[in-house]
Design a protein around this motif. Sequence first.
Motif, PDB file in Angstrom:
ATOM      1  N   GLY A   1      51.994 -48.991  14.929  1.00 36.45           N
ATOM      2  CA  GLY A   1      50.951 -49.006  13.919  1.00 36.45           C
ATOM      3  C   GLY A   1      50.304 -47.647  13.734  1.00 36.45           C
ATOM      4  N   GLU A   2      50.036 -46.962  14.833  1.00 31.37           N
ATOM      5  CA  GLU A   2      49.413 -45.641  14.746  1.00 31.37           C
ATOM      6  C   GLU A   2      50.324 -44.637  14.048  1.00 31.37           C
ATOM      7  OE1 GLU A   2      48.488 -44.761  18.778  1.00 31.37           O
ATOM      8  OE2 GLU A   2      46.671 -45.998  18.824  1.00 31.37           O
ATOM      9  N   LYS A   3      51.593 -44.643  14.378  1.00 24.23           N
ATOM     10  CA  LYS A   3      52.520 -43.690  13.758  1.00 24.23           C
ATOM     11  C   LYS A   3      52.729 -44.012  12.278  1.00 24.23           C
ATOM     12  CE  LYS A   3      53.056 -41.597  17.642  1.00 24.23           C
ATOM     13  NZ  LYS A   3      52.309 -40.329  17.881  1.00 24.23           N
ATOM     14  N   LEU A   4      52.744 -45.281  11.925  1.00 25.09           N
ATOM     15  CA  LEU A   4      52.910 -45.649  10.526  1.00 25.09           C
ATOM     16  C   LEU A   4      51.711 -45.220   9.697  1.00 25.09           C
ATOM     17  CD1 LEU A   4      54.481 -49.177  11.028  1.00 25.09           C
ATOM     18  CD2 LEU A   4      55.566 -47.280   9.818  1.00 25.09           C
ATOM     19  N   VAL A   5      50.520 -45.497  10.183  1.00 25.11           N
ATOM     20  CA  VAL A   5      49.315 -45.130   9.444  1.00 25.11           C
ATOM     21  C   VAL A   5      49.195 -43.604   9.337  1.00 25.11           C
ATOM     22  CG1 VAL A   5      46.795 -45.194   9.500  1.00 25.11           C
ATOM     23  CG2 VAL A   5      48.107 -47.269   9.980  1.00 25.11           C
ATOM     24  N   ALA A   6      49.627 -42.889  10.361  1.00 22.52           N
ATOM     25  CA  ALA A   6      49.583 -41.429  10.337  1.00 22.52           C
ATOM     26  C   ALA A   6      50.702 -40.826   9.487  1.00 22.52           C
ATOM     27  CB  ALA A   6      49.669 -40.883  11.755  1.00 22.52           C
ATOM     28  N   GLY A   7      51.696 -41.628   9.109  1.00 17.68           N
ATOM     29  CA  GLY A   7      52.826 -41.105   8.345  1.00 17.68           C
ATOM     30  C   GLY A   7      53.724 -40.198   9.154  1.00 17.68           C
TER      31      GLY A   7
ATOM     32  N   TYR B   1      61.965 -49.600   7.930  1.00 12.66           N
ATOM     33  CA  TYR B   1      62.349 -48.265   7.466  1.00 12.66           C
ATOM     34  C   TYR B   1      62.839 -48.302   6.019  1.00 12.66           C
ATOM     35  CZ  TYR B   1      61.798 -46.873  12.299  1.00 12.66           C
ATOM     36  OH  TYR B   1      61.259 -46.632  13.542  1.00 12.66           O
ATOM     37  N   VAL B   2      63.452 -49.397   5.616  1.00 15.25           N
ATOM     38  CA  VAL B   2      63.836 -49.532   4.210  1.00 15.25           C
ATOM     39  C   VAL B   2      62.589 -49.542   3.331  1.00 15.25           C
ATOM     40  CG1 VAL B   2      64.982 -50.984   2.496  1.00 15.25           C
ATOM     41  CG2 VAL B   2      65.959 -50.766   4.796  1.00 15.25           C
ATOM     42  N   ALA B   3      61.585 -50.325   3.732  1.00 10.63           N
ATOM     43  CA  ALA B   3      60.350 -50.387   2.953  1.00 10.63           C
ATOM     44  C   ALA B   3      59.644 -49.040   2.922  1.00 10.63           C
ATOM     45  CB  ALA B   3      59.430 -51.460   3.529  1.00 10.63           C
ATOM     46  N   LEU B   4      59.602 -48.352   4.065  1.00 11.27           N
ATOM     47  CA  LEU B   4      58.969 -47.044   4.123  1.00 11.27           C
ATOM     48  C   LEU B   4      59.709 -46.039   3.245  1.00 11.27           C
ATOM     49  CD1 LEU B   4      56.917 -45.065   5.302  1.00 11.27           C
ATOM     50  CD2 LEU B   4      58.383 -44.843   7.323  1.00 11.27           C
TER      51      LEU B   4
ATOM     52  N   GLY C   1      58.718 -43.693  -0.948  1.00 17.33           N
ATOM     53  CA  GLY C   1      58.770 -42.286  -1.318  1.00 17.33           C
ATOM     54  C   GLY C   1      58.235 -41.362  -0.247  1.00 17.33           C
ATOM     55  N   GLU C   2      58.530 -40.076  -0.414  1.00 20.35           N
ATOM     56  CA  GLU C   2      58.074 -39.068   0.539  1.00 20.35           C
ATOM     57  C   GLU C   2      56.549 -39.048   0.589  1.00 20.35           C
ATOM     58  OE1 GLU C   2      59.618 -37.077   2.633  1.00 20.35           O
ATOM     59  OE2 GLU C   2      61.587 -37.889   2.113  1.00 20.35           O
ATOM     60  N   GLY C   3      56.033 -38.889   1.790  1.00 17.53           N
ATOM     61  CA  GLY C   3      54.589 -38.795   1.948  1.00 17.53           C
ATOM     62  C   GLY C   3      53.860 -40.122   1.951  1.00 17.53           C
ATOM     63  N   ALA C   4      54.598 -41.224   1.867  1.00 14.51           N
ATOM     64  CA  ALA C   4      53.948 -42.538   1.849  1.00 14.51           C
ATOM     65  C   ALA C   4      53.259 -42.805   3.180  1.00 14.51           C
ATOM     66  CB  ALA C   4      54.972 -43.629   1.562  1.00 14.51           C
ATOM     67  N   ARG C   5      52.109 -43.446   3.101  1.00 15.53           N
ATOM     68  CA  ARG C   5      51.367 -43.841   4.287  1.00 15.53           C
ATOM     69  C   ARG C   5      51.249 -45.360   4.326  1.00 15.53           C
ATOM     70  NH1 ARG C   5      48.383 -39.650   6.758  1.00 15.53           N
ATOM     71  NH2 ARG C   5      49.540 -37.730   6.379  1.00 15.53           N
ATOM     72  N   ALA C   6      51.072 -45.861   5.516  1.00 18.97           N
ATOM     73  CA  ALA C   6      51.010 -47.305   5.712  1.00 18.97           C
ATOM     74  C   ALA C   6      49.567 -47.798   5.709  1.00 18.97           C
ATOM     75  CB  ALA C   6      51.686 -47.686   7.020  1.00 18.97           C
TER      76      ALA C   6
ATOM     77  N   ALA D   1      51.672 -52.450   4.058  1.00 21.54           N
ATOM     78  CA  ALA D   1      51.967 -51.995   2.708  1.00 21.54           C
ATOM     79  C   ALA D   1      52.134 -50.478   2.758  1.00 21.54           C
ATOM     80  CB  ALA D   1      50.854 -52.372   1.751  1.00 21.54           C
ATOM     81  N   PHE D   2      53.097 -49.955   2.013  1.00 22.57           N
ATOM     82  CA  PHE D   2      53.332 -48.520   1.942  1.00 22.57           C
ATOM     83  C   PHE D   2      53.009 -48.052   0.533  1.00 22.57           C
ATOM     84  CE2 PHE D   2      56.210 -50.183   5.218  1.00 22.57           C
ATOM     85  CZ  PHE D   2      55.770 -49.453   6.293  1.00 22.57           C
ATOM     86  N   HIS D   3      52.095 -47.098   0.457  1.00 18.11           N
ATOM     87  CA  HIS D   3      51.612 -46.593  -0.824  1.00 18.11           C
ATOM     88  C   HIS D   3      52.101 -45.154  -1.019  1.00 18.11           C
ATOM     89  CE1 HIS D   3      48.814 -50.012  -1.155  1.00 18.11           C
ATOM     90  NE2 HIS D   3      48.590 -49.821   0.132  1.00 18.11           N
TER      91      HIS D   3
END
Length: 265
Positions: A198-204, A233-236, A240-245, A263-265
């Motif tokens: 979770g921490e790594k995803l939110v940090a991108g 990883y497919v969703a991430l 797109g590049e630079g997406a954060r969770a 969710a990835f924005h």
Amino acid sequence: MSLLPTLFVSHGSPDIALARTPATDFLKTLRQRLPRPEAIVVASAHFEAEGHVAVSGDAHPETIHDFGGFARELYELSYPAPGDPKRAAEIVASLQQAGFRSAVAARRGFDHGTWVPLRLAFPEADIPVVQVSVDPSQGPEHHLRLGAALSFLRERGVLVVGSGSLTHNLRAAFAHLRVGERDAPTPAWVSDFARWMGEKLVAGDRAALEAYRDEAPFARENHPTDEHLMPLYVALGAAGEGARAEKLHESRDYGVLAMEAFAFH
């Protein structure tokens, strides 16, 4: 038109289709958080193909009950959403252009990684659904590239969903499932891994996420095989590049199944 986020959902045990859990309560509210999509494309951990990417192309996919040992009622459930053959062909073309071997798969129904969460989130079953396979012989980098080849779908109002499980140690899960211990205590090896992810995803932090099997605590305990994490990883990649969770949900089922959704924005 604002772009839809991409999503990762943990589908957990198939019996969440009937149960009342924090994860099912969350999934039942998911459609209220999103504009109505034109279609849904799901990368499911239960749709595997080695060496190529298969894309379901049937107009009327059947519901697959690809599990055993559950209540009879679970096998009577169906999800009669239509397929989308035209969009499936477009996805295959995009994947081929990105350098993937890809083809439409005929007579490929909805596996429980697709229909269980969608039945909870979009119960009307009136949105076309296409499935995309994951490759159990490949790791995060491959699936990030696969997701990137699907990113064009967001511009067309399509919701891209990775359906897997943030943790997936079946031996540990079945020990509790057999005796119905949904509220079993969560061991530190599950909590520590889920927190790190979770921490790594939110940090991108994509570099750390790509190396999760070496860097995340208890990676192998939580994923003896990692096909259930590859849809993330497919969703991430599709975001797109630079997406954060954005973490949408966190709960545990049977003690060891981390039911996070992002969710990835």
